[in-house]
Design a protein around this motif. Sequence first.
Motif, PDB file in Angstrom:
ATOM      1  N   LEU A 103       1.202  -0.789  -0.210  1.00  0.00           N
ATOM      2  CA  LEU A 103       0.105   0.396   0.571  1.00  0.00           C
ATOM      3  C   LEU A 103       0.662   1.486   0.066  1.00  0.00           C
ATOM      4  CD1 LEU A 103      -2.558  -1.629   3.234  1.00  0.00           C
ATOM      5  CD2 LEU A 103      -2.505  -1.336   0.309  1.00  0.00           C
ATOM      6  N   GLU A 104       2.167   1.193  -0.162  1.00  0.00           N
ATOM      7  CA  GLU A 104       2.854   2.399   0.151  1.00  0.00           C
ATOM      8  C   GLU A 104       3.560   3.060  -1.318  1.00  0.00           C
ATOM      9  OE1 GLU A 104       8.215   2.021   1.624  1.00  0.00           O
ATOM     10  OE2 GLU A 104       6.653   2.030   2.992  1.00  0.00           O
TER      11      GLU A 104
ATOM     12  N   CYS B  25       6.657   1.757  -9.481  1.00  0.00           N
ATOM     13  CA  CYS B  25       4.635   0.787  -9.395  1.00  0.00           C
ATOM     14  C   CYS B  25       4.588   1.607 -10.366  1.00  0.00           C
ATOM     15  CB  CYS B  25       4.487   0.996  -8.447  1.00  0.00           C
ATOM     16  SG  CYS B  25       4.586  -0.474  -6.770  1.00  0.00           S
ATOM     17  N   VAL B  26       4.576   3.584 -10.428  1.00  0.00           N
ATOM     18  CA  VAL B  26       3.740   3.884 -11.038  1.00  0.00           C
ATOM     19  C   VAL B  26       4.212   4.163 -12.803  1.00  0.00           C
ATOM     20  CG1 VAL B  26       3.612   6.407 -12.279  1.00  0.00           C
ATOM     21  CG2 VAL B  26       3.668   5.459  -9.603  1.00  0.00           C
ATOM     22  N   ILE B  27       6.093   4.022 -12.661  1.00  0.00           N
ATOM     23  CA  ILE B  27       6.500   3.424 -14.053  1.00  0.00           C
ATOM     24  C   ILE B  27       6.601   2.260 -14.473  1.00  0.00           C
ATOM     25  CG2 ILE B  27       9.048   2.986 -15.577  1.00  0.00           C
ATOM     26  CD1 ILE B  27       9.844   4.965 -13.023  1.00  0.00           C
ATOM     27  N   LEU B  28       6.080   0.617 -14.202  1.00  0.00           N
ATOM     28  CA  LEU B  28       5.304  -0.065 -14.137  1.00  0.00           C
ATOM     29  C   LEU B  28       4.360  -0.141 -14.944  1.00  0.00           C
ATOM     30  CD1 LEU B  28       7.070  -2.542 -11.572  1.00  0.00           C
ATOM     31  CD2 LEU B  28       7.171  -2.384 -13.969  1.00  0.00           C
ATOM     32  N   SER B  29       3.634   0.717 -14.434  1.00  0.00           N
ATOM     33  CA  SER B  29       2.170   1.227 -14.612  1.00  0.00           C
ATOM     34  C   SER B  29       1.510   1.351 -16.284  1.00  0.00           C
ATOM     35  CB  SER B  29       1.355   1.551 -13.668  1.00  0.00           C
ATOM     36  OG  SER B  29       1.974   3.281 -13.973  1.00  0.00           O
ATOM     37  N   ILE B  30       2.650   2.387 -16.167  1.00  0.00           N
ATOM     38  CA  ILE B  30       2.570   2.767 -17.921  1.00  0.00           C
ATOM     39  C   ILE B  30       3.358   1.726 -18.760  1.00  0.00           C
ATOM     40  CG2 ILE B  30       3.700   5.208 -19.033  1.00  0.00           C
ATOM     41  CD1 ILE B  30       4.438   6.221 -16.584  1.00  0.00           C
ATOM     42  N   PHE B  31       4.310   0.987 -18.689  1.00  0.00           N
ATOM     43  CA  PHE B  31       4.694  -0.423 -19.472  1.00  0.00           C
ATOM     44  C   PHE B  31       3.763  -1.069 -19.622  1.00  0.00           C
ATOM     45  CE2 PHE B  31       9.147   0.908 -18.094  1.00  0.00           C
ATOM     46  CZ  PHE B  31      10.034   0.737 -19.637  1.00  0.00           C
TER      47      PHE B  31
ATOM     48  N   SER C  57      -1.707   4.062 -10.423  1.00  0.00           N
ATOM     49  CA  SER C  57      -1.335   3.104  -9.427  1.00  0.00           C
ATOM     50  C   SER C  57      -0.126   3.784  -8.583  1.00  0.00           C
ATOM     51  CB  SER C  57      -0.483   1.869 -10.398  1.00  0.00           C
ATOM     52  OG  SER C  57      -2.881   1.016 -11.665  1.00  0.00           O
ATOM     53  N   TYR C  58      -0.550   4.153  -7.533  1.00  0.00           N
ATOM     54  CA  TYR C  58       0.419   4.174  -6.927  1.00  0.00           C
ATOM     55  C   TYR C  58       1.551   3.030  -6.436  1.00  0.00           C
ATOM     56  CZ  TYR C  58      -1.270   9.063  -7.838  1.00  0.00           C
ATOM     57  OH  TYR C  58      -1.927  10.014  -8.546  1.00  0.00           O
ATOM     58  N   ASN C  59       0.699   1.998  -5.899  1.00  0.00           N
ATOM     59  CA  ASN C  59       1.471   1.388  -5.368  1.00  0.00           C
ATOM     60  C   ASN C  59       1.197  -0.497  -6.262  1.00  0.00           C
ATOM     61  OD1 ASN C  59      -1.270   0.466  -4.013  1.00  0.00           O
ATOM     62  ND2 ASN C  59      -1.779   1.621  -3.282  1.00  0.00           N
ATOM     63  N   ALA C  60       1.834  -0.935  -5.459  1.00  0.00           N
ATOM     64  CA  ALA C  60       1.948  -2.363  -5.948  1.00  0.00           C
ATOM     65  C   ALA C  60       0.717  -3.312  -5.769  1.00  0.00           C
ATOM     66  CB  ALA C  60       2.840  -3.572  -5.008  1.00  0.00           C
ATOM     67  N   LEU C  61      -0.460  -3.028  -5.152  1.00  0.00           N
ATOM     68  CA  LEU C  61      -1.639  -3.490  -4.519  1.00  0.00           C
ATOM     69  C   LEU C  61      -2.289  -3.298  -5.496  1.00  0.00           C
ATOM     70  CD1 LEU C  61      -3.885  -5.458  -3.021  1.00  0.00           C
ATOM     71  CD2 LEU C  61      -4.379  -3.456  -1.922  1.00  0.00           C
TER      72      LEU C  61
ATOM     73  N   ILE D 211      -4.029  -5.044  -9.153  1.00  0.00           N
ATOM     74  CA  ILE D 211      -5.210  -5.433  -8.921  1.00  0.00           C
ATOM     75  C   ILE D 211      -6.455  -4.404 -11.229  1.00  0.00           C
ATOM     76  CG2 ILE D 211      -7.485  -4.285  -8.895  1.00  0.00           C
ATOM     77  CD1 ILE D 211      -6.933  -3.739  -6.274  1.00  0.00           C
ATOM     78  N   SER D 212      -4.771  -3.248 -11.167  1.00  0.00           N
ATOM     79  CA  SER D 212      -5.708  -2.874 -12.650  1.00  0.00           C
ATOM     80  C   SER D 212      -4.756  -3.836 -13.634  1.00  0.00           C
ATOM     81  CB  SER D 212      -4.464  -1.634 -12.662  1.00  0.00           C
ATOM     82  OG  SER D 212      -4.794  -0.499 -11.377  1.00  0.00           O
ATOM     83  N   VAL D 213      -3.481  -4.353 -13.398  1.00  0.00           N
ATOM     84  CA  VAL D 213      -2.837  -5.211 -14.511  1.00  0.00           C
ATOM     85  C   VAL D 213      -4.707  -6.396 -15.121  1.00  0.00           C
ATOM     86  CG1 VAL D 213      -1.949  -7.380 -14.826  1.00  0.00           C
ATOM     87  CG2 VAL D 213      -1.477  -5.242 -14.017  1.00  0.00           C
ATOM     88  N   ILE D 214      -5.160  -6.811 -13.549  1.00  0.00           N
ATOM     89  CA  ILE D 214      -6.214  -8.075 -13.985  1.00  0.00           C
ATOM     90  C   ILE D 214      -7.420  -7.342 -14.448  1.00  0.00           C
ATOM     91  CG2 ILE D 214      -7.798  -9.485 -12.557  1.00  0.00           C
ATOM     92  CD1 ILE D 214      -5.689  -9.527 -10.524  1.00  0.00           C
ATOM     93  N   LEU D 215      -8.039  -6.149 -14.496  1.00  0.00           N
ATOM     94  CA  LEU D 215      -9.002  -5.379 -14.328  1.00  0.00           C
ATOM     95  C   LEU D 215      -8.907  -5.642 -16.103  1.00  0.00           C
ATOM     96  CD1 LEU D 215     -10.150  -2.754 -11.849  1.00  0.00           C
ATOM     97  CD2 LEU D 215     -10.994  -5.099 -12.312  1.00  0.00           C
TER      98      LEU D 215
END
Length: 271
Positions: A53-54, A59-65, A239-243, A247-251
Motif C-alpha cells: 500500500l506504500e 510501480c508508477v513507471i511499471l503501470s505505464i509499461f 497506480s501508486y502502489n503494488a496492490l 488489481i489494474s493489471v487483472i482488470l
Amino acid sequence: MTLRTRNRITISIFLLSSILLFIFCILFTITYSKGIIAPEVTNFAYKNGFSLLEYNPICVILSIFILVLFVATTTIIIYRSFVKTQAPEINFLLLFSISCIADSFRIMIPLLNLSNTYSELYIFCGNATLFSMLLAPISIFFTVIINDAEFKQNIEKFLLILIVLAAMIGNLIPLNTAVTLPNYAVSYSYKNAITIYSVIIYSAALIALFLINKSKLYSQKTTIGLLLIILGRMSLFSSYNALLLGISVILLFTGPFLYLKELHNQYLWND
C-alpha cells in the motif's frame, strides 16, 4: 473506412506500441542503472519500502509499461479476431488505444528527469496526458453508439473530429509546470471537471451498452468487459502502489478478452 485500411491501422498501432515499449525499456534500464529515478512529486509522502500500500515510483513507471503492453496485446487480438469482420466498434477501440499511447509519454518525465524543467518535451508530455484523458471516455462512448446507421456512414469523419477536439481542448487547458503529480503527469487545471466528464461519459456508455444488449437479447459479457476496461484504465492511471497496480493489471487484461470474444461471437451469430 475499408477493412484493409482498418487492418493497416491496427498493425501500425501494434508496431508503434511495440517500438515504444522497446524504447522505454532501454531508457528505464539506463536510468535505473545510474540510480537517477526518484519520486519527483510534490507534496506526496514517500517511503522506501516494500509495502503493497506504500507509494512507490517504480510501480508508477511499471503501470505505464503495462499500459503500452495493453495496447500491443489488444491490437494483436483485434487483428486476429476481426481481420475479416467489418465491425465499426473496433475503429473506436483503436482510438482508445491511441489515447493510451498518448498517455504513456509521461514516462519520459522520470526517465529523462524532466520534472520542473519547463522544457518543450515536459509540456508535450503534459498535453499528451490531457489529450488522452479527453479522448479515452468519448472513444469508449462512440464504441457503443456507433451501431447507428448514420454514424456508420461517417466513421472517418467522427474519428478525425474526436482527435482534433481532444487535441484542441487539451492544449487550451492550463498546465501547472511547477508541479509533477504522483503518477508523473504534469499538474493541470479543471481536475474536477475532467473527472466528472469522464465519469458521466463512461457511465453513459455502459448504460447504453446494457440497454442495447438487453433489447437485442445479447449477453451482457460485452458490458462487463467494457466495465473492466474502464476500471482498469482509470485505476492504472493512479497506480501508486503494488496492490493497485496488480488489481489494474487483472482488470485491464481481463476486460478486452471478455469484450472482444463476446463481440466476435455476436458478429458470427449475425452472419
